[in-house]
Design a protein around this motif. Structure first.
Motif, PDB file in Angstrom:
ATOM      1  N   GLN A  21      -3.286   2.711  -2.277  1.00 25.51           N
ATOM      2  CA  GLN A  21      -2.943   3.971  -2.927  1.00 25.51           C
ATOM      3  C   GLN A  21      -3.751   4.128  -4.224  1.00 25.51           C
ATOM      4  O   GLN A  21      -4.379   3.190  -4.710  1.00 25.51           O
ATOM      5  N   TRP A  49       7.487   5.062  -6.180  1.00 23.33           N
ATOM      6  CA  TRP A  49       6.288   5.855  -5.983  1.00 23.33           C
ATOM      7  C   TRP A  49       6.443   7.246  -6.597  1.00 23.33           C
ATOM      8  O   TRP A  49       7.546   7.807  -6.624  1.00 23.33           O
ATOM      9  N   GLY A  52       4.660  11.859  -2.370  1.00 24.09           N
ATOM     10  CA  GLY A  52       3.526  12.267  -1.554  1.00 24.09           C
ATOM     11  C   GLY A  52       2.727  11.114  -0.985  1.00 24.09           C
ATOM     12  O   GLY A  52       1.506  11.220  -0.837  1.00 24.09           O
ATOM     13  N   THR A  53       3.390  10.006  -0.668  1.00 25.48           N
ATOM     14  CA  THR A  53       2.696   8.853  -0.118  1.00 25.48           C
ATOM     15  C   THR A  53       3.490   8.287   1.050  1.00 25.48           C
ATOM     16  O   THR A  53       4.716   8.413   1.094  1.00 25.48           O
ATOM     17  N   ASP A  54       2.781   7.649   1.963  1.00 27.09           N
ATOM     18  CA  ASP A  54       3.446   6.982   3.085  1.00 27.09           C
ATOM     19  C   ASP A  54       3.556   5.485   2.825  1.00 27.09           C
ATOM     20  O   ASP A  54       3.804   4.703   3.741  1.00 27.09           O
ATOM     21  N   ALA A  55       3.351   5.063   1.590  1.00 28.39           N
ATOM     22  CA  ALA A  55       3.442   3.647   1.230  1.00 28.39           C
ATOM     23  C   ALA A  55       4.879   3.155   1.372  1.00 28.39           C
ATOM     24  O   ALA A  55       5.840   3.935   1.263  1.00 28.39           O
ATOM     25  N   PRO A  56       5.077   1.876   1.601  1.00 31.04           N
ATOM     26  CA  PRO A  56       6.431   1.347   1.821  1.00 31.04           C
ATOM     27  C   PRO A  56       7.288   1.433   0.564  1.00 31.04           C
ATOM     28  O   PRO A  56       6.778   1.269  -0.558  1.00 31.04           O
ATOM     29  N   TYR A 102       0.190  -7.056   4.044  1.00 31.45           N
ATOM     30  CA  TYR A 102      -0.612  -6.064   3.339  1.00 31.45           C
ATOM     31  C   TYR A 102      -1.757  -6.704   2.553  1.00 31.45           C
ATOM     32  O   TYR A 102      -2.806  -6.092   2.377  1.00 31.45           O
TER      33      TYR A 102
END
Length: 347
Positions: A21, A49, A52-56, A102
């Protein structure tokens, strides 16, 4: 050193970039210790976060142990190198039931490392003290078969130096003295015949360490339910703590799992052959060609491995009250298993 090895040394920018990111995407994070591992320190990182992110939303970070003795034995045995290398070189795309990685990084000193892994919550760590019955262990046996089938009798495994690292001389030098300390520590906790199993292993140490199994494959090396995460319904599991990975007998991995996991002695005594047969069928279903009789001999001798690990690990890692009892049952249950299977006589 160019990377952090504890949550206190991490920054939101480093975490965000490491997770793919923008550096400003992570407002902050909170770290909470998880697990009961004594070779590493593990933390759940809850990530805040910006949106607007698909991060965990959370991950698990594994770091070097805060305990100097644990770090020292990790360096001597290549413990941290093995786990980092597993995630770097073998885990991805293997189909083995393990967490997604990751990030995996280790320094040249073989001690400083960092792993960022998928948080599998609400999956929970097994409890070795409480134990599990054979039926509950079936997903673990299937997961083990998936690991063992991955490189069954593959000669190319010897080309991976971190996997085929030979610590036999170190073990031969250390184990007899470690056993004396173990016997003294547990003299009031373990029965004499259980303690005597260790003396017989010492007497036959060269035969035990030098024996060639019927087939070599990738083995977990510490396959017990404390190192397995279970889905809430128990129908699925994931293998974790890959610090003892090596080339060896898959049947030994299985014997270790059964011997350390089942608390009830009568159920444990009745579980060996059904567990073995299920594992054989799972391997055959993956196309592995087997010599069942030879593998059963490997299983019987492999019953000694839980006791062996209990002695070696208990005297080399940070001592805790739970750890003392865990190592006691880790010796006691496999000792009874090995005595029933005539494991020492096979050497």
């Amino acid at each position: 050193m160019s990377f952090p090895t504890s949550p206190g040394a991490m920054t939101p920018a480093w975490l965000a970039q490491t997770l793919g990111q923008d550096s400003g995407a992570l407002r902050g994070f909170a770290a909470t210790p998880v697990g009961t591992g004594q070779m590493c320190d593990s933390f759940r990182l809850t990530l805040d976060w910006a949106g607007g992110t698909d991060a965990p939303p959370s991950i698990v970070a594994k770091c070097p142990s805060h305990d100097a003795a644990s770090r020292n034995i990790a360096k001597l045995t290549g413990t941290y190198v093995k786990e980092v290398s597993w995630y770097r070189e073998l885990a991805a795309g293997s189909g083995v039931a393990a967490p997604h990685c990751y990030h995996a990084q280790i320094a040249a000193d073989d001690i400083d490392f960092i792993l960022l892994l998928a948080d599998l919550a609400p999956a929970r760590q097994g409890d070795q003290l409480a134990g599990l019955g054979l039926e509950a262990l079936i997903p673990c046996i299937d997961a083990a078969a998936g690991l063992h089938a991955l490189r069954w009798d593959d000669s190319q495994l010897a080309a991976l130096p971190w996997l085929s690292r030979d610590s036999g001389d170190l073990v031969r030098a250390l184990f007899p003295q470690l056993y004396l300390g173990f016997r003294e520590r547990y003299a009031d906790r373990l029965a004499p015949d259980v303690l005597d199993v260790g003396a017989r292993i010492v007497a036959q140490l060269d035969a035990y360490l030098g024996r060639e199994p019927a087939a070599r494959t990738i083995v977990h090396g510490d396959l017990r339910i404390d190192n397995i995460l279970f889905a809430p319904d128990g129908a699925r599991c994931w293998l974790v703590d890959w610090q003892t990975l090596g080339r060896g007998s898959g049947a030994t991995d299985l014997a270790y799992l059964i011997g350390t996991s089942i608390a009830d002695p009568f159920e444990r005594a009745a579980a060996d052959r059904p567990a073995f047969d299920h594992w054989v069928a799972a391997l055959a279903g993956r196309g592995v060609e087997l010599d069942t009789d030879a593998l059963w001999t490997d299983y019987r001798i492999g019953a000694l491995s839980g006791y062996f690990m209990a002695v070696f690990a208990s005297m080399n890692v940070e001592r805790t009250a739970r750890g003392d009892e865990m190592f006691a049952v880790m010796a006691e249950r496999p000792a009874r298993q090995a005595l029933a299977l005539g494991s020492l006589d096979l050497l």
